[in-house]
Write a protein that holds these residues in place. Sequence first.
Motif, mmCIF file in Angstrom:
data_model
loop_
_atom_site.group_PDB
_atom_site.id
_atom_site.type_symbol
_atom_site.label_atom_id
_atom_site.label_comp_id
_atom_site.label_asym_id
_atom_site.label_seq_id
_atom_site.Cartn_x
_atom_site.Cartn_y
_atom_site.Cartn_z
ATOM 1 N N THR A 1 0.833 -1.199 0.000
ATOM 2 C CA THR A 1 0.000 0.000 0.000
ATOM 3 C C THR A 1 0.870 1.253 0.000
ATOM 4 O OG1 THR A 1 -1.742 -1.170 1.193
ATOM 5 C CG2 THR A 1 -1.817 1.235 1.253
ATOM 6 N N THR A 2 1.908 1.252 0.815
ATOM 7 C CA THR A 2 2.830 2.391 0.849
ATOM 8 C C THR A 2 3.478 2.592 -0.512
ATOM 9 O OG1 THR A 2 3.282 2.057 3.193
ATOM 10 C CG2 THR A 2 4.897 3.338 1.951
ATOM 11 N N ASN A 3 3.929 1.505 -1.134
ATOM 12 C CA ASN A 3 4.529 1.604 -2.464
ATOM 13 C C ASN A 3 3.531 2.146 -3.478
ATOM 14 O OD1 ASN A 3 7.049 0.700 -1.682
ATOM 15 N ND2 ASN A 3 6.593 -1.433 -2.149
ATOM 16 N N GLY A 4 2.262 1.759 -3.339
ATOM 17 C CA GLY A 4 1.222 2.270 -4.237
ATOM 18 C C GLY A 4 1.045 3.773 -4.087
ATOM 19 N N TYR A 5 1.034 4.246 -2.834
ATOM 20 C CA TYR A 5 0.910 5.691 -2.604
ATOM 21 C C TYR A 5 2.113 6.449 -3.167
ATOM 22 C CZ TYR A 5 -3.105 5.119 0.541
ATOM 23 O OH TYR A 5 -4.334 4.847 1.072
ATOM 24 N N LEU A 6 3.304 5.887 -3.000
ATOM 25 C CA LEU A 6 4.501 6.536 -3.549
ATOM 26 C C LEU A 6 4.450 6.584 -5.069
ATOM 27 C CD1 LEU A 6 7.196 4.986 -1.197
ATOM 28 C CD2 LEU A 6 6.419 7.356 -1.229
ATOM 29 N N SER A 7 3.971 5.504 -5.678
ATOM 30 C CA SER A 7 3.837 5.456 -7.132
ATOM 31 C C SER A 7 2.798 6.461 -7.622
ATOM 32 C CB SER A 7 3.459 4.036 -7.567
ATOM 33 O OG SER A 7 3.271 3.977 -8.956
ATOM 34 N N ASP A 8 1.683 6.557 -6.905
ATOM 35 C CA ASP A 8 0.646 7.531 -7.279
ATOM 36 C C ASP A 8 1.182 8.952 -7.213
ATOM 37 O OD1 ASP A 8 -1.100 5.425 -7.599
ATOM 38 O OD2 ASP A 8 -2.158 5.766 -5.684
ATOM 39 N N ALA A 9 1.966 9.248 -6.185
ATOM 40 C CA ALA A 9 2.546 10.588 -6.051
ATOM 41 C C ALA A 9 3.501 10.879 -7.203
ATOM 42 C CB ALA A 9 3.267 10.728 -4.716
ATOM 43 N N GLU A 10 4.297 9.884 -7.557
ATOM 44 C CA GLU A 10 5.227 10.070 -8.672
ATOM 45 C C GLU A 10 4.467 10.292 -9.982
ATOM 46 O OE1 GLU A 10 8.470 7.302 -10.886
ATOM 47 O OE2 GLU A 10 8.635 7.438 -8.699
ATOM 48 N N ASN A 11 3.394 9.537 -10.180
ATOM 49 C CA ASN A 11 2.576 9.716 -11.389
ATOM 50 C C ASN A 11 1.949 11.104 -11.444
ATOM 51 O OD1 ASN A 11 3.155 7.145 -12.268
ATOM 52 N ND2 ASN A 11 1.300 6.253 -11.411
ATOM 53 N N GLU A 12 1.485 11.598 -10.303
ATOM 54 C CA GLU A 12 0.905 12.948 -10.257
ATOM 55 C C GLU A 12 1.968 14.006 -10.556
ATOM 56 O OE1 GLU A 12 -2.215 14.038 -10.055
ATOM 57 O OE2 GLU A 12 -2.941 11.967 -9.981
ATOM 58 N N GLU A 13 3.197 13.797 -10.078
ATOM 59 C CA GLU A 13 4.277 14.736 -10.385
ATOM 60 C C GLU A 13 4.543 14.777 -11.886
ATOM 61 O OE1 GLU A 13 7.503 13.252 -8.036
ATOM 62 O OE2 GLU A 13 7.020 14.531 -6.329
ATOM 63 N N ILE A 14 4.553 13.612 -12.503
ATOM 64 C CA ILE A 14 4.795 13.540 -13.952
ATOM 65 C C ILE A 14 3.662 14.218 -14.711
ATOM 66 C CG2 ILE A 14 4.955 11.943 -15.903
ATOM 67 C CD1 ILE A 14 6.444 10.022 -13.975
ATOM 68 N N LYS A 15 2.419 13.968 -14.296
ATOM 69 C CA LYS A 15 1.272 14.598 -14.955
ATOM 70 C C LYS A 15 1.347 16.117 -14.853
ATOM 71 C CE LYS A 15 -2.163 10.947 -14.324
ATOM 72 N NZ LYS A 15 -3.416 10.588 -13.616
ATOM 73 N N LEU A 16 1.732 16.622 -13.679
ATOM 74 C CA LEU A 16 1.840 18.066 -13.491
ATOM 75 C C LEU A 16 2.957 18.634 -14.363
ATOM 76 C CD1 LEU A 16 0.726 20.505 -11.904
ATOM 77 C CD2 LEU A 16 2.590 20.142 -10.284
ATOM 78 N N ALA A 17 4.086 17.936 -14.420
ATOM 79 C CA ALA A 17 5.215 18.410 -15.232
ATOM 80 C C ALA A 17 4.873 18.432 -16.714
ATOM 81 C CB ALA A 17 6.435 17.532 -14.992
ATOM 82 N N LEU A 18 4.055 17.481 -17.159
ATOM 83 C CA LEU A 18 3.674 17.413 -18.572
ATOM 84 C C LEU A 18 2.455 18.272 -18.886
ATOM 85 C CD1 LEU A 18 4.151 13.587 -19.221
ATOM 86 C CD2 LEU A 18 5.671 15.464 -19.890
ATOM 87 N N GLY A 19 1.846 18.872 -17.869
ATOM 88 C CA GLY A 19 0.670 19.704 -18.069
ATOM 89 C C GLY A 19 -0.595 18.903 -18.336
ATOM 90 N N GLU A 20 -0.611 17.662 -17.932
ATOM 91 C CA GLU A 20 -1.760 16.798 -18.189
ATOM 92 C C GLU A 20 -2.802 16.834 -17.077
ATOM 93 O OE1 GLU A 20 -0.266 12.865 -18.839
ATOM 94 O OE2 GLU A 20 0.731 13.414 -20.712
ATOM 95 N N THR A 21 -2.543 17.543 -16.008
ATOM 96 C CA THR A 21 -3.489 17.588 -14.892
ATOM 97 C C THR A 21 -4.244 18.912 -14.893
ATOM 98 O OG1 THR A 21 -3.764 17.276 -12.528
ATOM 99 C CG2 THR A 21 -1.809 18.464 -13.221
ATOM 100 N N GLU A 22 -5.516 18.836 -14.536
ATOM 101 C CA GLU A 22 -6.322 20.048 -14.451
ATOM 102 C C GLU A 22 -6.366 20.585 -13.023
ATOM 103 O OE1 GLU A 22 -10.170 19.375 -16.108
ATOM 104 O OE2 GLU A 22 -9.356 18.515 -17.934
ATOM 105 N N ASN A 23 -6.046 19.739 -12.055
ATOM 106 C CA ASN A 23 -6.136 20.128 -10.657
ATOM 107 C C ASN A 23 -4.802 19.865 -9.957
ATOM 108 O OD1 ASN A 23 -6.903 20.732 -8.081
ATOM 109 N ND2 ASN A 23 -8.533 19.214 -7.958
ATOM 110 N N PRO A 24 -4.034 20.916 -9.677
ATOM 111 C CA PRO A 24 -2.739 20.713 -9.014
ATOM 112 C C PRO A 24 -2.868 20.237 -7.566
ATOM 113 C CG PRO A 24 -3.171 23.054 -9.293
ATOM 114 C CD PRO A 24 -4.257 22.323 -10.014
ATOM 115 N N HIS A 25 -4.073 20.329 -7.000
ATOM 116 C CA HIS A 25 -4.274 19.864 -5.631
ATOM 117 C C HIS A 25 -4.144 18.349 -5.529
ATOM 118 C CE1 HIS A 25 -5.344 23.816 -4.179
ATOM 119 N NE2 HIS A 25 -6.185 23.955 -5.181
#
Length: 112
Positions: free
Chosen positions: A53-77
């Motif tokens: 579960t911890t690894n999943g949360y870390l992976s999700d955070a990394e994916n959100e960072e990548i989405k933000l860097a690529l401009g693919e996210t609409e909500n930075p929160h």
Amino acid sequence: MDITALNNVNSGIIKEAVKTSSLLSDGRMKSGSKADGDVFESFLNAAVEGINTTNGYLSDAENEEIKLALGETENPHDLGIALQKASAALTYTIAIRDKFMEAYKEIMQMQI
């Protein structure tokens, strides 16, 4: 030592492990209870599940960072939420690991 007494830890995994524990306070097995291996196996499986579960949360955070860097996210929160979940899970996992290491060191220093 009762692991439910850890500060600020209210995990269902720990509470379930305590419920399934078949040992009396003096270390003897309760009559008609599970074997030691079964209790240890269930606790180990719960620990592995917690690490996954911890690894999943870390992976999700990394994916959100990548989405933000690529401009693919609409909500930075979403990034902030994912980072907070990952941080809390990692802190909890490290605290549990430290307690297990302390217990291991105590067991290794016991005289037989």
